[in-house]
Scaffold this active site. Structure first.
Site, PDB file in Angstrom:
ATOM      1  N   SER A   1      43.342  52.638 -34.235  1.00 36.45           N
ATOM      2  CA  SER A   1      42.339  51.664 -33.766  1.00 36.45           C
ATOM      3  C   SER A   1      40.909  52.193 -33.751  1.00 36.45           C
ATOM      4  CB  SER A   1      42.724  51.146 -32.373  1.00 36.45           C
ATOM      5  OG  SER A   1      43.911  50.414 -32.425  1.00 36.45           O
TER       6      SER A   1
ATOM      7  N   GLY B   1      42.736  52.603 -40.330  1.00 33.75           N
ATOM      8  CA  GLY B   1      43.563  51.577 -40.964  1.00 33.75           C
ATOM      9  C   GLY B   1      42.758  50.295 -41.127  1.00 33.75           C
ATOM     10  N   GLY B   2      42.956  49.376 -40.209  1.00 30.06           N
ATOM     11  CA  GLY B   2      42.344  48.040 -40.278  1.00 30.06           C
ATOM     12  C   GLY B   2      40.865  48.050 -40.656  1.00 30.06           C
TER      13      GLY B   2
ATOM     14  N   ASN C   1      43.282  54.009 -44.840  1.00 28.23           N
ATOM     15  CA  ASN C   1      44.662  53.587 -45.121  1.00 28.23           C
ATOM     16  C   ASN C   1      44.689  52.069 -45.244  1.00 28.23           C
ATOM     17  OD1 ASN C   1      47.376  53.116 -45.266  1.00 28.23           O
ATOM     18  ND2 ASN C   1      47.818  53.626 -43.127  1.00 28.23           N
ATOM     19  N   TRP C   2      44.822  51.613 -46.474  1.00 31.64           N
ATOM     20  CA  TRP C   2      44.794  50.154 -46.711  1.00 31.64           C
ATOM     21  C   TRP C   2      46.134  49.479 -46.455  1.00 31.64           C
ATOM     22  CZ3 TRP C   2      41.454  48.598 -51.569  1.00 31.64           C
ATOM     23  CH2 TRP C   2      40.107  48.728 -51.229  1.00 31.64           C
ATOM     24  N   LYS C   3      47.146  50.275 -46.168  1.00 29.65           N
ATOM     25  CA  LYS C   3      48.498  49.730 -45.943  1.00 29.65           C
ATOM     26  C   LYS C   3      48.850  48.764 -47.098  1.00 29.65           C
ATOM     27  CE  LYS C   3      47.494  50.103 -41.078  1.00 29.65           C
ATOM     28  NZ  LYS C   3      48.213  50.261 -39.856  1.00 29.65           N
TER      29      LYS C   3
ATOM     30  N   GLY D   1      46.746  49.858 -34.608  1.00 26.38           N
ATOM     31  CA  GLY D   1      46.606  48.406 -34.736  1.00 26.38           C
ATOM     32  C   GLY D   1      46.587  47.643 -33.424  1.00 26.38           C
TER      33      GLY D   1
ATOM     34  N   HIS E   1      53.856  58.445 -41.868  1.00 18.02           N
ATOM     35  CA  HIS E   1      53.177  57.391 -41.091  1.00 18.02           C
ATOM     36  C   HIS E   1      54.206  56.680 -40.200  1.00 18.02           C
ATOM     37  CE1 HIS E   1      50.906  53.841 -40.022  1.00 18.02           C
ATOM     38  NE2 HIS E   1      49.821  54.488 -40.404  1.00 18.02           N
TER      39      HIS E   1
ATOM     40  N   GLU F   1      48.288  60.478 -34.663  1.00 18.43           N
ATOM     41  CA  GLU F   1      48.222  59.025 -34.506  1.00 18.43           C
ATOM     42  C   GLU F   1      49.238  58.578 -33.460  1.00 18.43           C
ATOM     43  OE1 GLU F   1      46.456  57.045 -38.166  1.00 18.43           O
ATOM     44  OE2 GLU F   1      48.587  57.160 -38.552  1.00 18.43           O
TER      45      GLU F   1
ATOM     46  N   GLU G   1      54.598  53.720 -39.375  1.00 17.91           N
ATOM     47  CA  GLU G   1      55.169  52.458 -39.875  1.00 17.91           C
ATOM     48  C   GLU G   1      56.373  52.747 -40.773  1.00 17.91           C
ATOM     49  OE1 GLU G   1      51.547  50.702 -41.369  1.00 17.91           O
ATOM     50  OE2 GLU G   1      50.886  50.360 -39.307  1.00 17.91           O
TER      51      GLU G   1
HETATM   52  C1  PEP Z   1      46.849  53.620 -39.511  1.00 19.55           C
HETATM   53  O1  PEP Z   1      47.350  52.755 -40.198  1.00 19.55           O
HETATM   54  O2  PEP Z   1      47.148  54.804 -39.684  1.00 19.55           O
HETATM   55  C2  PEP Z   1      45.863  53.261 -38.493  1.00 19.55           C
HETATM   56  C3  PEP Z   1      45.283  54.200 -37.823  1.00 19.55           C
HETATM   57  O3  PEP Z   1      45.633  51.914 -38.351  1.00 19.55           O
HETATM   58  P1  PEP Z   1      44.539  51.228 -37.398  1.00 19.55           P
HETATM   59  O4  PEP Z   1      43.229  51.956 -37.605  1.00 19.55           O
HETATM   60  O5  PEP Z   1      44.482  49.824 -37.860  1.00 19.55           O
HETATM   61  O6  PEP Z   1      45.012  51.373 -35.987  1.00 19.55           O
END
Ligand code: PEP
Length: 246
Positions: free
Chosen positions: A207, A228-229, A11-13, A174, A99, A168, A101
């Protein structure tokens, strides 16, 4: 070490531009050379990159997904929005919906349900995110929240075969924090039980990185990870995939 077929969703957001796509060459090379390991990599970039990315990945095993869509299945006067069939048209095969966010900016289970229905109609496969906030966890409401999100988001959806669930916990996204493995296993079992015999694939997201994957991969009931990150850095992403199978 796992022999299971695993999903890795990137997930590049709201990150990435055309130049960023060059960094995927190493992931393509890695996926071509990994004959033994069974996995599916799905990149979910911002909408602006879906077309160029799907062209670039055409002859590879990597797939492309979107991160959200408008709930309306038809074209219409919705300035700034994109619906599921438009995403399918430019090459998306999957879509992340629900998601946290987006939930934090007002997206309700009801709206997510409409989005899922429109995405299924458009021929997309769904990655449905569910998870509790820190406040809900502190109040021991995790199971209650998960049950409610599953029930409401998937209301009147009979065909669950095109749905992958990403658990999640909102407080882990994050933040560098992950659930205690024991608690995570229990939540995954709880989700599986909600579906009975026809349980969809269940992923964990929050994370995930090259350090904690060594613990997370030992949860046998998991079918993969939503990253994500760390997915924005090809070296880190490959490291996570490699370590999952070590
Ligand atoms: C996400 O955006 O769904 C996610 C899991 O982000 P991160 O891995 O950065 O916590």
């Amino acid at each position: 070490m796992t022999n299971k077929y695993m999903y890795f969703i990137a997930n590049w957001k709201m990150f990435g531009n055309l130049r960023t796509l060059n960094s995927l060459d190493s992931v393509i090379k890695f996926s071509n050379s990994s004959k033994k390991n069974k996995f599916k990599i799905i990149y979910c970039p911002p909408n602006t990159l879906i077309r160029p990315l799907s062209k670039r990945l055409k002859k590879t095993k990597l797939l492309v997904g979107a991160q959200n869509c408008h709930h309306n299945e038809n074209y219409g006067a919705f300035t700034g929005s994109v619906n599921a069939k438009m995403l399918k048209d430019v090459g998306a095969k999957y879509i992340i919906l629900g998601h946290s966010e987006n939930r934090q900016s007002g997206e309700t289970d009801k709206l997510i349900n409409l989005k899922i229905k429109s995405a299924i109609k458009a021929g997309l496969k769904i990655i449905l995110c569910i998870g509790e906030t820190l406040n809900e966890k502190r109040k021991n409401k995790t199971n209650q929240v998960l049950a409610k999100q599953i029930k409401n988001c998937l209301k009147s959806i009979n065909k669950k075969s095109d749905i992958v669930i990403a658990y999640e916990p909102v407080w882990s996204i994050g933040t560098g924090l992950i659930p205690k493995l024991d608690n995570l296993s229990k939540s995954i079992s709880f989700i599986k039980n909600k579906f009975g015999k026809k349980s969809p694939k269940i992923l964990y997201g929050g994370s995930v990185n090259g350090n904690n994957i060594a613990q997370l991969k030992d949860i046998n009931s998991l079918d993969g990870f939503l990253v994500g990150g760390a997915s924005q850095n090809s070296k880190k992403f490959i490291d996570i995939i490699k370590k999952t199978f070590n």
